[in-house]
Design a protein around this motif. Structure first.
Motif, short mmCIF file in Angstrom:
data_model
loop_
_atom_site.label_atom_id
_atom_site.label_comp_id
_atom_site.label_asym_id
_atom_site.label_seq_id
_atom_site.Cartn_x
_atom_site.Cartn_y
_atom_site.Cartn_z
N CYS A 9 0.83 -1.20 0.00
CA CYS A 9 0.00 0.00 0.00
C CYS A 9 0.87 1.26 0.00
CB CYS A 9 -0.92 -0.02 1.21
SG CYS A 9 -0.02 0.19 2.76
N GLY A 12 2.92 1.66 3.44
CA GLY A 12 3.86 0.59 3.79
C GLY A 12 3.37 -0.35 4.88
N ALA A 13 2.15 -0.15 5.41
CA ALA A 13 1.65 -1.01 6.48
C ALA A 13 1.26 -2.40 5.97
CB ALA A 13 0.44 -0.35 7.17
N CYS A 76 -5.66 -0.94 2.66
CA CYS A 76 -4.98 -0.56 3.90
C CYS A 76 -5.87 0.36 4.71
CB CYS A 76 -3.66 0.13 3.57
SG CYS A 76 -2.84 0.77 5.05
N CYS A 79 -3.87 4.05 5.10
CA CYS A 79 -3.76 4.99 3.96
C CYS A 79 -4.89 4.84 2.96
CB CYS A 79 -2.40 4.83 3.28
SG CYS A 79 -2.21 3.29 2.34
#
Ligand SMILES: [Zn+2]
Ligand SMILES: [Zn+2]
Length: 138
Positions: A9, A12-13, A76, A79
């Motif tokens: 995503c 970055g999660a 995500c 975001c």
């Protein structure tokens, strides 16, 4: 075997690592893809039977296509970026968004689906094979 397909995503999660080769690369101009992406089409890499490793916890929502296919879309929660799509009735399939790749240049669209739903401002490469709806399944 070629390099894995790695991406995730926008924040970055949620990250994925896919070992396998895409069986199709598809631009889709259906209304669902327009609504979900906020623009004219989505660009998708379709994998079947690939080995997928995930990091992070995406949220999911389900929708049903015009052909009755139930799709589970993962995004995500932080975001909001759409990351991948799976199909409860077809567990072999794993579909990612082209621009979620760390190397988005590895996407080479082959076909365009749902040109019936295309917006006049959404131009696509005229050399691509197009389908008014979904391509016939074989
Ligand atoms: Zn994120
Ligand atoms: Zn679509």
């Amino acid at each position: 075997m070629s390099r894995p397909f790695i991406g995730g995503c926008a924040c970055g999660a949620v990250r994925y690592h896919i070992t396998g080769e895409p069986v199709a690369m598809v631009d889709c101009q259906c209304r669902q893809c327009q609504r979900e992406s906020g623009t004219g089409h989505t660009s998708n890499l379709v994998f079947t039977g690939a080995t997928v490793k995930l990091e992070g916890q995406p949220n999911h929502w389900q929708s049903t296509g015009d052909g009755g296919t139930v799709k589970s879309r993962a995004f995500c929660a932080t975001c909001g970026a759409p990351v991948y799509m799976t199909f409860p009735a077809m567990p072999d399939y794993f579909v990612i968004r082209a621009a979620s790749l760390d190397e988005p240049e590895r996407y080479h669209p082959q076909i365009v689906t749902w040109t019936d739903g295309a917006q006049p401002w959404d131009r696509i490469d005229p050399s691509l094979t197009t389908f008014a709806k979904m391509p016939p399944t074989n």
